[in-house]
Design a protein around this motif. Structure first.
Motif, PDB file in Angstrom:
ATOM      1  N   VAL A   1       0.743  -1.270   0.007  1.00 55.29           N
ATOM      2  CA  VAL A   1       0.025   0.069   0.105  1.00 55.29           C
ATOM      3  C   VAL A   1       0.878   1.254  -0.024  1.00 55.29           C
ATOM      4  O   VAL A   1       1.807   1.342   0.627  1.00 55.29           O
ATOM      5  CB  VAL A   1      -1.054   0.133   1.170  1.00 55.29           C
ATOM      6  CG1 VAL A   1      -1.821   1.354   1.168  1.00 55.29           C
ATOM      7  CG2 VAL A   1      -1.950  -1.189   1.317  1.00 55.29           C
TER       8      VAL A   1
ATOM      9  N   ALA B   1      -0.370   6.025   2.554  1.00 50.09           N
ATOM     10  CA  ALA B   1      -1.233   5.900   3.423  1.00 50.09           C
ATOM     11  C   ALA B   1      -0.326   5.813   4.866  1.00 50.09           C
ATOM     12  O   ALA B   1       0.820   5.690   4.841  1.00 50.09           O
ATOM     13  CB  ALA B   1      -1.876   4.595   3.587  1.00 50.09           C
TER      14      ALA B   1
ATOM     15  N   SER C   1      -1.532   4.445   8.020  1.00 50.72           N
ATOM     16  CA  SER C   1      -1.932   3.173   8.745  1.00 50.72           C
ATOM     17  C   SER C   1      -2.547   2.198   7.865  1.00 50.72           C
ATOM     18  O   SER C   1      -3.132   2.470   6.933  1.00 50.72           O
ATOM     19  CB  SER C   1      -2.605   3.500  10.033  1.00 50.72           C
ATOM     20  OG  SER C   1      -4.057   3.879   9.843  1.00 50.72           O
ATOM     21  N   TYR C   2      -2.286   0.952   8.281  1.00 54.97           N
ATOM     22  CA  TYR C   2      -2.996  -0.433   7.284  1.00 54.97           C
ATOM     23  C   TYR C   2      -3.385  -1.307   8.205  1.00 54.97           C
ATOM     24  O   TYR C   2      -2.924  -1.494   9.404  1.00 54.97           O
ATOM     25  CB  TYR C   2      -1.799  -0.875   6.782  1.00 54.97           C
ATOM     26  CG  TYR C   2      -0.733   0.197   6.000  1.00 54.97           C
ATOM     27  CD1 TYR C   2      -0.844   0.711   4.883  1.00 54.97           C
ATOM     28  CD2 TYR C   2       0.327   0.431   6.794  1.00 54.97           C
ATOM     29  CE1 TYR C   2       0.015   1.734   4.412  1.00 54.97           C
ATOM     30  CE2 TYR C   2       1.274   1.288   6.503  1.00 54.97           C
ATOM     31  CZ  TYR C   2       1.262   1.859   5.467  1.00 54.97           C
ATOM     32  OH  TYR C   2       2.289   2.957   4.829  1.00 54.97           O
TER      33      TYR C   2
ATOM     34  N   TRP D   1      -4.784  -4.983   7.336  1.00 56.14           N
ATOM     35  CA  TRP D   1      -5.343  -6.053   6.321  1.00 56.14           C
ATOM     36  C   TRP D   1      -6.157  -7.000   6.874  1.00 56.14           C
ATOM     37  O   TRP D   1      -6.283  -7.376   7.970  1.00 56.14           O
ATOM     38  CB  TRP D   1      -4.063  -6.835   5.967  1.00 56.14           C
ATOM     39  CG  TRP D   1      -2.906  -5.926   5.237  1.00 56.14           C
ATOM     40  CD1 TRP D   1      -1.945  -5.275   5.907  1.00 56.14           C
ATOM     41  CD2 TRP D   1      -2.676  -5.846   3.989  1.00 56.14           C
ATOM     42  NE1 TRP D   1      -1.056  -4.660   5.052  1.00 56.14           N
ATOM     43  CE2 TRP D   1      -1.643  -5.135   3.787  1.00 56.14           C
ATOM     44  CE3 TRP D   1      -3.168  -6.398   2.887  1.00 56.14           C
ATOM     45  CZ2 TRP D   1      -1.064  -4.667   2.690  1.00 56.14           C
ATOM     46  CZ3 TRP D   1      -2.684  -5.907   1.548  1.00 56.14           C
ATOM     47  CH2 TRP D   1      -1.440  -5.153   1.458  1.00 56.14           C
TER      48      TRP D   1
ATOM     49  N   THR E   1      -0.576  -5.307  10.446  1.00 50.37           N
ATOM     50  CA  THR E   1      -0.617  -3.377  10.284  1.00 50.37           C
ATOM     51  C   THR E   1       0.533  -3.192   9.496  1.00 50.37           C
ATOM     52  O   THR E   1       0.912  -2.209   9.685  1.00 50.37           O
ATOM     53  CB  THR E   1      -0.874  -3.150  11.634  1.00 50.37           C
ATOM     54  OG1 THR E   1       0.415  -3.639  12.481  1.00 50.37           O
ATOM     55  CG2 THR E   1      -2.090  -3.375  12.491  1.00 50.37           C
TER      56      THR E   1
ATOM     57  N   GLN F   1       2.786  -2.592   6.034  1.00 45.65           N
ATOM     58  CA  GLN F   1       2.595  -1.762   4.559  1.00 45.65           C
ATOM     59  C   GLN F   1       2.471  -2.813   3.386  1.00 45.65           C
ATOM     60  O   GLN F   1       2.015  -2.446   2.461  1.00 45.65           O
ATOM     61  CB  GLN F   1       3.971  -0.725   4.261  1.00 45.65           C
ATOM     62  CG  GLN F   1       3.553  -0.002   3.171  1.00 45.65           C
ATOM     63  CD  GLN F   1       4.570   0.921   2.767  1.00 45.65           C
ATOM     64  OE1 GLN F   1       5.571   1.179   3.571  1.00 45.65           O
ATOM     65  NE2 GLN F   1       4.409   1.814   1.848  1.00 45.65           N
TER      66      GLN F   1
ATOM     67  N   VAL G   1      -7.712  -4.087   2.485  1.00 48.91           N
ATOM     68  CA  VAL G   1      -7.092  -3.410   3.380  1.00 48.91           C
ATOM     69  C   VAL G   1      -7.594  -2.086   3.809  1.00 48.91           C
ATOM     70  O   VAL G   1      -7.905  -1.484   2.866  1.00 48.91           O
ATOM     71  CB  VAL G   1      -5.493  -3.022   3.133  1.00 48.91           C
ATOM     72  CG1 VAL G   1      -5.327  -2.539   1.706  1.00 48.91           C
ATOM     73  CG2 VAL G   1      -4.518  -2.582   4.183  1.00 48.91           C
TER      74      VAL G   1
ATOM     75  N   VAL H   1      -7.267   1.744   5.195  1.00 44.13           N
ATOM     76  CA  VAL H   1      -6.022   2.383   5.543  1.00 44.13           C
ATOM     77  C   VAL H   1      -6.502   3.770   5.892  1.00 44.13           C
ATOM     78  O   VAL H   1      -7.808   3.970   5.846  1.00 44.13           O
ATOM     79  CB  VAL H   1      -5.270   2.676   4.316  1.00 44.13           C
ATOM     80  CG1 VAL H   1      -4.854   1.386   3.686  1.00 44.13           C
ATOM     81  CG2 VAL H   1      -6.012   3.224   3.286  1.00 44.13           C
TER      82      VAL H   1
END
Length: 170
Positions: free
Chosen positions: A25, A28, A30-31, A33, A38, A40, A52, A54
């Motif tokens: 990703v 962004a 924060s992530y 999935w 959490t 990238q 995901v 974000v």
């Protein structure tokens, strides 16, 4: 305006069994999935819809998705008869391979067969030990192979050789 978060892949999203793809990703802060991670980026090796959630650079939530498809490879298998004998040795091979469109045989003696027939024969004219390989290609383009090392042993024909003793007969 700020960049919109996106998912990028390091390869095709459709791949043969045994393959994988890494999704990353971009843009962004924060992530989250669908597997709970959490980070990238994530690697996937099975068919699934990846989601995901974000938070973009401005703090707004966004959901991104990618569809991953894993294609099945052929399941290669074969049996043979007459694996040992004197040359010329005729061996019969039977493919029990599933999920294939094309079969290619390599009998190890310089001969091959790509007739797509499940039952084939090969005659080993010369003595030696031979490995046999069956290569299969599925309609989706995935392939696999099976090699059976030193499967065939074609022996030299015996030669009569004797000496008489004594050399004179009375």
């Amino acid at each position: 305006s700020p960049p919109v978060p996106t998912i990028s892949a390091d390869g095709p999203l459709t791949f043969c069994k045994g393959g994988k793809v890494k999704l990353t990703v971009e843009d962004a802060q924060s992530y989250l999935w669908n597997n709970g991670d959490t980070t990238q980026f994530q690697e996937f090796d099975t068919t699934m819809l990846v989601t995901v959630n974000v938070i973009d650079i401005c703090g707004l939530p966004l959901t991104l998705q990618a569809s991953i498809t894993q294609l099945q490879k052929p399941k290669v298998a074969f049996t043979t008869t007459d694996t040992m004998g004197c040359a010329p040795l005729k061996s019969r091979f039977v493919s029990t391979t599933t999920n294939f469109e094309q079969l290619i045989w390599d009998f190890g003696d310089g001969n091959g067969n790509n007739s797509n027939e499940a039952v084939v024969t090969n005659t080993y004219e010369l003595s030696g030990e031979f490995s046999v390989t069956l290569f299969a290609i599925a309609s989706n383009g995935c392939s696999d192979r099976l090699t059976k090392p030193v499967l065939i042993k074609a022996l030299r024909n015996p030669e009569a050789d004797f000496e008489m003793s004594p050399t004179e007969v009375k």
